[in-house]
Scaffold this active site. Structure first.
Site, PDB file in Angstrom:
ATOM      1  N   GLU A  80       9.787  15.197  15.190  1.00 19.58           N
ATOM      2  CA  GLU A  80       9.725  15.285  14.149  1.00 19.58           C
ATOM      3  C   GLU A  80       9.548  16.588  13.179  1.00 19.58           C
ATOM      4  O   GLU A  80       8.513  16.571  13.273  1.00 19.58           O
ATOM      5  CB  GLU A  80       9.953  14.173  13.472  1.00 19.58           C
TER       6      GLU A  80
ATOM      7  N   LYS B 286       0.774  -1.568   0.605  1.00 18.07           N
ATOM      8  CA  LYS B 286       0.156  -0.162   0.519  1.00 18.07           C
ATOM      9  C   LYS B 286       1.342   1.179  -0.026  1.00 18.07           C
ATOM     10  O   LYS B 286       1.526   1.886   1.300  1.00 18.07           O
ATOM     11  CB  LYS B 286      -1.063   0.065   1.123  1.00 18.07           C
TER      12      LYS B 286
ATOM     13  N   GLU C  55      10.113   1.114  10.282  1.00 16.90           N
ATOM     14  CA  GLU C  55      11.364   2.242   9.666  1.00 16.90           C
ATOM     15  C   GLU C  55      10.538   3.389  10.389  1.00 16.90           C
ATOM     16  O   GLU C  55       9.962   3.869   9.505  1.00 16.90           O
ATOM     17  CB  GLU C  55      12.288   1.896   7.860  1.00 16.90           C
TER      18      GLU C  55
ATOM     19  N   CYS D 110      13.293  10.896   6.995  1.00 13.99           N
ATOM     20  CA  CYS D 110      13.878   9.829   7.911  1.00 13.99           C
ATOM     21  C   CYS D 110      14.725  10.322   8.429  1.00 13.99           C
ATOM     22  O   CYS D 110      15.320  10.959  10.000  1.00 13.99           O
ATOM     23  CB  CYS D 110      13.151   8.697   8.123  1.00 13.99           C
TER      24      CYS D 110
HETATM   25  P1  NAI Z   1       1.700   8.007   8.301  1.00 13.15           P
HETATM   26  O1  NAI Z   1       3.069   7.304   9.267  1.00 13.15           O
HETATM   27  O2  NAI Z   1       0.690   8.279   9.072  1.00 13.15           O
HETATM   28  O3  NAI Z   1       1.608   7.612   7.062  1.00 13.15           O
HETATM   29  C1  NAI Z   1       2.952   6.704   6.300  1.00 13.15           C
HETATM   30  C2  NAI Z   1       1.912   5.378   6.156  1.00 13.15           C
HETATM   31  O4  NAI Z   1       1.272   4.497   6.999  1.00 13.15           O
HETATM   32  C3  NAI Z   1       0.780   6.183   4.914  1.00 13.15           C
HETATM   33  O5  NAI Z   1       1.381   4.592   3.527  1.00 13.15           O
HETATM   34  C4  NAI Z   1      -0.163   5.917   5.436  1.00 13.15           C
HETATM   35  O6  NAI Z   1      -0.979   5.298   5.457  1.00 13.15           O
HETATM   36  C5  NAI Z   1      -0.077   4.143   6.497  1.00 13.15           C
HETATM   37  N1  NAI Z   1      -1.825   4.121   7.619  1.00 13.15           N
HETATM   38  C6  NAI Z   1      -1.347   5.616   7.955  1.00 13.15           C
HETATM   39  N2  NAI Z   1      -2.340   5.124   9.028  1.00 13.15           N
HETATM   40  C7  NAI Z   1      -2.071   4.044   8.957  1.00 13.15           C
HETATM   41  C8  NAI Z   1      -2.548   2.963  10.146  1.00 13.15           C
HETATM   42  N3  NAI Z   1      -3.342   3.191  10.837  1.00 13.15           N
HETATM   43  N4  NAI Z   1      -2.477   1.387   9.801  1.00 13.15           N
HETATM   44  C9  NAI Z   1      -1.442   1.104   8.508  1.00 13.15           C
HETATM   45  N5  NAI Z   1      -1.022   2.331   8.039  1.00 13.15           N
HETATM   46  C10 NAI Z   1      -1.696   3.792   8.894  1.00 13.15           C
HETATM   47  O7  NAI Z   1       2.535   9.566   8.234  1.00 13.15           O
HETATM   48  P2  NAI Z   1       1.947  10.795   7.990  1.00 13.15           P
HETATM   49  O8  NAI Z   1       0.653  11.045   8.385  1.00 13.15           O
HETATM   50  O9  NAI Z   1       1.781  11.112   6.179  1.00 13.15           O
HETATM   51  O10 NAI Z   1       2.801  12.095   8.005  1.00 13.15           O
HETATM   52  C11 NAI Z   1       2.893  12.375   9.761  1.00 13.15           C
HETATM   53  C12 NAI Z   1       4.450  12.114   9.995  1.00 13.15           C
HETATM   54  O11 NAI Z   1       4.876  11.193   9.980  1.00 13.15           O
HETATM   55  C13 NAI Z   1       5.012  13.378   8.830  1.00 13.15           C
HETATM   56  O12 NAI Z   1       5.309  14.569   9.368  1.00 13.15           O
HETATM   57  C14 NAI Z   1       6.949  13.128   9.415  1.00 13.15           C
HETATM   58  O13 NAI Z   1       7.194  13.479  10.985  1.00 13.15           O
HETATM   59  C15 NAI Z   1       6.790  10.890   9.802  1.00 13.15           C
HETATM   60  N6  NAI Z   1       6.652  10.699   8.498  1.00 13.15           N
HETATM   61  C16 NAI Z   1       7.998   9.872   8.529  1.00 13.15           C
HETATM   62  C17 NAI Z   1       8.411   8.776   8.055  1.00 13.15           C
HETATM   63  C18 NAI Z   1       9.953   8.432   7.834  1.00 13.15           C
HETATM   64  O14 NAI Z   1      10.352   8.711   6.722  1.00 13.15           O
HETATM   65  N7  NAI Z   1      10.347   8.362   8.700  1.00 13.15           N
HETATM   66  C19 NAI Z   1       7.685   9.284   6.198  1.00 13.15           C
HETATM   67  C20 NAI Z   1       6.366   9.924   6.099  1.00 13.15           C
HETATM   68  C21 NAI Z   1       6.353  10.354   7.823  1.00 13.15           C
END
Ligand code: NAI
Ligand code: MG
Length: 479
Positions: free
Chosen positions: A383, A177, A252, A286
């Protein structure tokens, strides 16, 4: 991709997809919802059980993975186009990441023919006859089964490929996904994988929101493993969802990378290193170095150098081939970055350069250098995921180590110094899964990558990354 291929007979919602450089809608995809997740998992399970992929001769499976890399190389212009438009990242970065994604497939293609366990001869007291027992013991490495791969938006195609390559090398079947913001390059994968010879149904792409479709995948009782990259907050939800069938989880997650610049550092490298280390991809990485600790003697020089580095960066959208940095991914994330900076300003932080949303269409935020911060400010704890670096002076080594480690995160850390022993001493003391000495952003698929503390569980890349998609069975045979 037609809805019936995604498996969404009646999608719960339609997700608009934007070009973050213009804020214009460029596509829409379905939020496929739990029923389509069931269908995708069932297809993955059926291909796994049939052995069509995991039982394919390893030398052939390896060639299929190698062919994926060749197709990605051949189609790189087209993938860069879609990726840069959908994510907003600068073209040079999109090209680098997509070329690296092909290399990740080549690297794991090499592993396919080298997956094996170990054997040991064992002697133990008390065999049935009273004599010592002898066993020939050996381990078998087997694919974990159906792997759910949940990807973020900050490096969409690379992020998908980095999980698919080891999963496929191990023999798993997958449900992937992409993030709701950036599904478009993942939707190119079925064609690429089919042309390479990955059998139908081995990789199933589903689009959807995290809370609906992602959550349904994370809690699915017939999924054996979830590999996730994203926020620490969502990582914790995935761990909870995984408890139902105790599926394996690798995570990660976020980071708050501290970077230390000592008085004796080569500033001609340290300043641009720290600058690119935060401003690359508009800070949406990240491992971006968001906390910079600078020894007092060079503090003013580094602050000025960084501010100039940030001001000189060319911001632009995917239509601008000269752009070094693109926009923030979405209005929501832009607001989050802007709010964190504003909150810091109100609490006494000084914005030395940048700090504003650009007055143009799209979600652009200026490369920003902030000083006068305190460890309790939200921008120092959370972050930011934007082009914002906080610079803090230090005098004493113990003090700076304590401050650098004062974070719930532990993904990466950097040190710039000419003193070799100090560099290695700090590599041991800094609590992070990756430490850079006189470098930043260095990474290679051969080296394990994982987070300390709340930055993650498990490792990606290298043998560890492959092992994360394998289970170990031990066999004892009396001889
Ligand atoms: P998120 O962690 O919520 O989203 C990342 C992925 O997880 C997307 O595919 C999303 O659809 C999915 N997801 C979200 N909620 C889920 C759930 N309950 N169950 C299963 N999958 C789920 O990140 P978001 O909301 O886009 O960004 C928020 C913050 O997260 C950013 O400001 C940043 O700080 C951090 N982030 C860190 C990343 C990294 O590379 N470590 C990448 C993206 C965001
Ligand atoms: Mg989220």
């Amino acid at each position: 991709m037609p809805l019936d291929q995604i498996g969404a007979d009646a999608p719960a919602a339609v997700i608009p997809v934007f070009d973050p450089a213009t804020a214009e809608q460029i596509a829409e995809v379905p939020d496929v919802g739990p029923r389509a997740v069931d269908a995708a998992v069932a297809r993955a399970r059926a291909t796994f059980e049939s052995g069509v992929w995991r039982e394919m001769l390893p030398k052939h499976r390896a060639k299929v993975l190698w062919r994926v890399a060749e197709i990605v190389d051949r189609r790189i212009d087209e993938i860069v186009e879609v990726e840069a438009r959908n994510n907003g990242m600068a073209r040079w970065l999109a090209r680098n990441l997509i070329a690296s994604a092909a290399e990740v497939f080549r690297y794991y293609a090499g592993w396919v023919t080298k997956i094996h366990g170990q054997s040991t001869d064992i002697m133990a007291e008390g065999g049935i006859s009273g004599a010592n027992a002898r066993y020939h013991a050996y381990t078998l490495k087997e694919p974990v089964g159906v792997a759910g791969l949940i990807i973020p938006w900050n490096g969409p195609f690379y992020g998908a490929m980095v999980k698919l390559a080891p999963a496929l090398a191990a023999g798993c079947s997958c449900v992937l996904k992409p993030a709701e913001e950036t599904p478009l390059t993942s939707l190119m994968l079925p064609e690429i994988l089919a042309e390479a010879g990955v059998p139908d149904g081995v990789v199933n792409i589903i689009t959807g929101y995290g809370e609906t479709t992602g959550a349904a995948l994370a809690r699915h009782p017939d999924v054996d493993k979830i590999a996730f990259t994203g926020s620490t907050e969502t990582g914790k939800l995935i761990v909870q969802a995984a408890a139902g069938n105790l599926k394996r989880v690798t995570l990660e997650l976020g980071g708050k990378t501290p970077v230390l610049i000592y008085d004796d550092a080569d500033l001609s490298k340290a300043v641009p290193g720290a600058g690119l280390g935060i401003f690359i991809n508009a800070g949406q990485g990240c491992v971006c170095g968001s906390r910079l600790y600078v020894q007092r003697g060079v503090y003013d020089q580094v602050v000025e150098g960084l501010a100039n580095f940030g001001k000189a960066m060319k911001l632009g959208g995917s239509d601008d081939p000269e752009a070094q940095v693109g926009p923030i991914i979405s209005q929501r994330q832009l607001q989050r970055v802007s709010n964190l900076v504003e909150e810091g300003r109100v609490q006494g932080a000084e914005v030395v350069s940048g700090g504003r949303i650009l007055d143009r269409p799209g979600y652009f935020f200026e490369p920003t250098v902030v000083t006068n911060v305190r460890p309790d400010m939200r921008m120092m704890q959370e972050e930011i995921f934007g082009p914002v670096i906080a610079v803090i002076p230090f005098d004493d080594e113990e003090e700076v180590i304590a401050e650098a480690n004062n974070s719930t995160y532990g993904l990466a850390a950097g040190v710039w110094t000419r003193e070799i022993a100090r560099a290695h001493r700090l590599a041991k003391r800094l609590e992070a899964g990756t430490v850079w000495l006189n470098a930043q952003l260095a990474w290679d698929v051969s080296q394990p990558f994982g987070g300390y503390k709340q930055s993650g569980w498990g490792y990606e890349y290298g043998w560890e990354g492959l092992n994360a998609y394998l289970k170990t069975k031990t066999v004892y045979a009396e001889i």
